[in-house]
Write a protein that holds these residues in place. Structure first.
Motif, PDB file in Angstrom:
ATOM      1  N   SER A  80       0.907  -1.378  -0.111  1.00  0.00           N
ATOM      2  CA  SER A  80      -0.603  -0.081   0.067  1.00  0.00           C
ATOM      3  C   SER A  80       1.031   0.882   0.258  1.00  0.00           C
ATOM      4  O   SER A  80       2.230   1.354   0.461  1.00  0.00           O
ATOM      5  N   GLU A  81       0.448   2.231  -0.309  1.00  0.00           N
ATOM      6  CA  GLU A  81       0.652   3.806   0.262  1.00  0.00           C
ATOM      7  C   GLU A  81       1.541   4.561   1.064  1.00  0.00           C
ATOM      8  O   GLU A  81       2.804   4.500   1.221  1.00  0.00           O
ATOM      9  N   ASP A  82       1.279   3.764   2.236  1.00  0.00           N
ATOM     10  CA  ASP A  82       1.812   3.727   3.643  1.00  0.00           C
ATOM     11  C   ASP A  82       2.595   2.920   4.081  1.00  0.00           C
ATOM     12  O   ASP A  82       3.126   2.870   5.318  1.00  0.00           O
ATOM     13  N   GLY A  83       3.195   1.626   2.667  1.00  0.00           N
ATOM     14  CA  GLY A  83       4.348   0.739   3.208  1.00  0.00           C
ATOM     15  C   GLY A  83       3.876  -0.411   4.088  1.00  0.00           C
ATOM     16  O   GLY A  83       4.819  -1.723   4.178  1.00  0.00           O
ATOM     17  N   GLN A  84       2.632  -0.215   4.011  1.00  0.00           N
ATOM     18  CA  GLN A  84       2.472  -1.621   4.487  1.00  0.00           C
ATOM     19  C   GLN A  84       2.569  -3.058   3.884  1.00  0.00           C
ATOM     20  O   GLN A  84       1.749  -2.073   2.106  1.00  0.00           O
ATOM     21  N   LEU A  85       2.813  -4.119   3.453  1.00  0.00           N
ATOM     22  CA  LEU A  85       2.116  -5.389   3.229  1.00  0.00           C
ATOM     23  C   LEU A  85       0.662  -5.785   3.014  1.00  0.00           C
ATOM     24  O   LEU A  85       0.060  -5.309   4.029  1.00  0.00           O
ATOM     25  N   THR A  86       0.487  -5.552   1.564  1.00  0.00           N
ATOM     26  CA  THR A  86      -0.836  -6.541   1.352  1.00  0.00           C
ATOM     27  C   THR A  86      -0.728  -7.814   0.699  1.00  0.00           C
ATOM     28  O   THR A  86      -0.256  -8.083  -0.563  1.00  0.00           O
ATOM     29  N   VAL A  87      -2.027  -8.458   0.870  1.00  0.00           N
ATOM     30  CA  VAL A  87      -2.205 -10.101   0.626  1.00  0.00           C
ATOM     31  C   VAL A  87      -3.887 -10.252   0.026  1.00  0.00           C
ATOM     32  O   VAL A  87      -4.966  -9.363   0.835  1.00  0.00           O
ATOM     33  N   ASP A  88      -4.033  -9.599  -1.405  1.00  0.00           N
ATOM     34  CA  ASP A  88      -4.963  -9.542  -1.423  1.00  0.00           C
ATOM     35  C   ASP A  88      -5.952 -11.317  -1.916  1.00  0.00           C
ATOM     36  O   ASP A  88      -5.168 -11.891  -3.216  1.00  0.00           O
ATOM     37  N   TYR A  89      -6.906 -11.394  -1.868  1.00  0.00           N
ATOM     38  CA  TYR A  89      -7.750 -12.185  -2.679  1.00  0.00           C
ATOM     39  C   TYR A  89      -8.665 -11.826  -3.275  1.00  0.00           C
ATOM     40  O   TYR A  89      -9.603 -11.124  -2.458  1.00  0.00           O
ATOM     41  N   TYR A  93     -11.343  -9.369  -0.054  1.00  0.00           N
ATOM     42  CA  TYR A  93     -11.092 -10.002   1.189  1.00  0.00           C
ATOM     43  C   TYR A  93      -9.550  -9.792   0.628  1.00  0.00           C
ATOM     44  O   TYR A  93      -8.509  -9.924   0.289  1.00  0.00           O
ATOM     45  N   GLN A  94      -8.789  -9.172   2.067  1.00  0.00           N
ATOM     46  CA  GLN A  94      -7.432  -8.563   1.814  1.00  0.00           C
ATOM     47  C   GLN A  94      -6.984  -8.524   3.571  1.00  0.00           C
ATOM     48  O   GLN A  94      -7.150  -8.501   4.469  1.00  0.00           O
ATOM     49  N   GLU A  95      -5.718  -9.369   3.256  1.00  0.00           N
ATOM     50  CA  GLU A  95      -5.099  -9.280   5.215  1.00  0.00           C
ATOM     51  C   GLU A  95      -3.576  -7.668   4.207  1.00  0.00           C
ATOM     52  O   GLU A  95      -3.490  -7.857   3.701  1.00  0.00           O
ATOM     53  N   ARG A  96      -3.536  -7.110   5.628  1.00  0.00           N
ATOM     54  CA  ARG A  96      -2.843  -6.293   6.029  1.00  0.00           C
ATOM     55  C   ARG A  96      -1.186  -6.985   7.013  1.00  0.00           C
ATOM     56  O   ARG A  96      -1.294  -7.677   7.973  1.00  0.00           O
ATOM     57  N   LEU A  97       0.104  -6.291   6.086  1.00  0.00           N
ATOM     58  CA  LEU A  97       0.973  -7.115   7.306  1.00  0.00           C
ATOM     59  C   LEU A  97       1.918  -6.228   7.332  1.00  0.00           C
ATOM     60  O   LEU A  97       1.910  -5.189   6.622  1.00  0.00           O
ATOM     61  N   TYR A 111     -11.795 -10.992   9.931  1.00  0.00           N
ATOM     62  CA  TYR A 111     -11.383 -11.926   9.753  1.00  0.00           C
ATOM     63  C   TYR A 111     -10.568 -13.095  11.517  1.00  0.00           C
ATOM     64  O   TYR A 111     -10.409 -14.227  11.672  1.00  0.00           O
ATOM     65  N   GLY A 112     -10.028 -12.569  11.875  1.00  0.00           N
ATOM     66  CA  GLY A 112      -8.992 -12.374  12.804  1.00  0.00           C
ATOM     67  C   GLY A 112      -8.128 -11.743  13.507  1.00  0.00           C
ATOM     68  O   GLY A 112      -8.631 -10.390  13.486  1.00  0.00           O
ATOM     69  N   PRO A 113      -7.775 -11.792  14.940  1.00  0.00           N
ATOM     70  CA  PRO A 113      -7.015 -10.491  15.252  1.00  0.00           C
ATOM     71  C   PRO A 113      -5.386 -10.869  14.698  1.00  0.00           C
ATOM     72  O   PRO A 113      -5.168 -11.427  13.461  1.00  0.00           O
ATOM     73  N   GLU A 114      -4.432  -9.944  15.482  1.00  0.00           N
ATOM     74  CA  GLU A 114      -3.431  -9.973  15.644  1.00  0.00           C
ATOM     75  C   GLU A 114      -2.702 -10.804  15.765  1.00  0.00           C
ATOM     76  O   GLU A 114      -2.815 -10.890  17.049  1.00  0.00           O
ATOM     77  N   GLN A 115      -1.320 -11.348  14.973  1.00  0.00           N
ATOM     78  CA  GLN A 115      -0.839 -12.282  14.814  1.00  0.00           C
ATOM     79  C   GLN A 115       0.581 -11.401  14.676  1.00  0.00           C
ATOM     80  O   GLN A 115       0.470 -10.988  13.882  1.00  0.00           O
ATOM     81  N   GLN A 116       1.773 -12.578  15.676  1.00  0.00           N
ATOM     82  CA  GLN A 116       2.394 -12.198  14.832  1.00  0.00           C
ATOM     83  C   GLN A 116       3.662 -13.607  14.706  1.00  0.00           C
ATOM     84  O   GLN A 116       3.520 -14.827  15.053  1.00  0.00           O
ATOM     85  N   PHE A 117       4.689 -13.202  13.363  1.00  0.00           N
ATOM     86  CA  PHE A 117       5.820 -13.990  13.031  1.00  0.00           C
ATOM     87  C   PHE A 117       6.867 -14.223  13.140  1.00  0.00           C
ATOM     88  O   PHE A 117       7.102 -12.710  13.025  1.00  0.00           O
ATOM     89  N   ALA A 118       7.922 -15.075  13.013  1.00  0.00           N
ATOM     90  CA  ALA A 118       9.397 -15.076  12.821  1.00  0.00           C
ATOM     91  C   ALA A 118       9.756 -15.937  11.880  1.00  0.00           C
ATOM     92  O   ALA A 118       9.414 -17.123  11.529  1.00  0.00           O
ATOM     93  N   ARG A 119      11.147 -15.335  11.715  1.00  0.00           N
ATOM     94  CA  ARG A 119      11.910 -16.578  10.628  1.00  0.00           C
ATOM     95  C   ARG A 119      11.489 -17.732  11.625  1.00  0.00           C
ATOM     96  O   ARG A 119      12.234 -18.219  12.701  1.00  0.00           O
ATOM     97  N   PRO A 120      11.887 -19.000  10.587  1.00  0.00           N
ATOM     98  CA  PRO A 120      11.762 -20.247  11.343  1.00  0.00           C
ATOM     99  C   PRO A 120      13.309 -20.722  11.621  1.00  0.00           C
ATOM    100  O   PRO A 120      13.871 -20.655  10.970  1.00  0.00           O
TER     101      PRO A 120
END
Length: 243
Positions: A80-89, A93-97, A111-120
């Protein structure tokens, strides 16, 4: 001018720029893994920090997919223009990362709460199903180590749950899989379940984890033959203790 520069940098990122800020690759839900490491009910950790278990991002191709344990939808990765990753379905339906160095945040949505992810720490082999890296980390954190059979067939023996699903020392089983979501979870209700397999034959079992003690029960089906199975704990088959 600054706004134009920011957009240019974002475009460079999505073109696959190398460096620590590249979103490419696999991201796992580390909070679920850490909660499970405490040795409580697995279902509680999944409910508290899920439901998404793993993301796989490919900025070069503009693709993103996630696994929640029973489905793996693929969407278009953009920014997006504000620098956030977007995933469009499909279906609007869109998720923002958001990317913060070695941390990825999935924003809260309808569709769900805020969730955190890390490199495995351990990445799955190329071509492995989506979710494999998360499963490796979870299995190692939740069932890693040496377990002794305190009660049940094989009493006194040593049991090893390997993170790739191999199982050693538990009589009548050579592979296992933890139930994370989907039909197996709905059929087990409020109980945790796992699948034990020997050769081509396998069956569901229910379990109860309390710290370093693991109880495995037969899964009794309370449903009628023409209904969806509904499992409840039956006779305790094993009591395992982690040394």
């Amino acid at each position: 001018m600054r706004h134009t520069l920011a957009i240019a940098l974002c475009a460079g990122l999505l073109a696959g720029c190398a460096g620590p800020q590249s979103p490419d690759g696999t991201w796992i839900n580390q909070p679920i893994v850490e909660a499970a490491r405490e040795g409580g009910p697995l279902r509680e950790a999944l409910l508290a920090y899920g439901p998404v278990l793993e993301w796989r991002l490919d900025a070069q191709r503009g693709l993103a997919s996630y696994s929640n344990g029973f489905e793996a939808p693929e969407g278009r990765l953009g920014m997006s223009e504000d620098g956030q990753l977007t995933v469009d379905y499909p279906g609007n339906y869109q998720e923002r990362l958001r990317l913060h160095g070695e941390r990825l945040t999935q924003e809260a949505s309808a569709y769900g709460p805020e969730q955190q992810f890390a490199r495995p720490a351990h990445a799955a082999e190329p071509g492995a199903p989506l979710g494999s890296s998360f499963e490796w980390a979870l299995y190692q954190a939740y069932l890693g180590g040496e377990w002794s059979i305190r009660e049940g067939v094989g009493q006194g023996g040593l049991v090893l749950f390997h993170p790739d699903g191999r199982l050693e020392g538990l009589p009548g089983a050579e592979r296992y899989a933890l139930c994370l979501a989907g039909d197996c979870a709905s059929m087990a209700g409020e109980h945790d379940s796992l699948w034990l397999q020997l050769g081509e034959r396998g069956a569901p079992w229910l379990f109860q984890r309390d710290g370093d003690r693991l109880r495995i029960f037969q899964a009794l089906n309370r449903a009628a033959p023409d209904e969806v199975p509904e499992y409840s704990p039956g006779r305790q088959a094993w009591l395992l203790q982690r040394d």
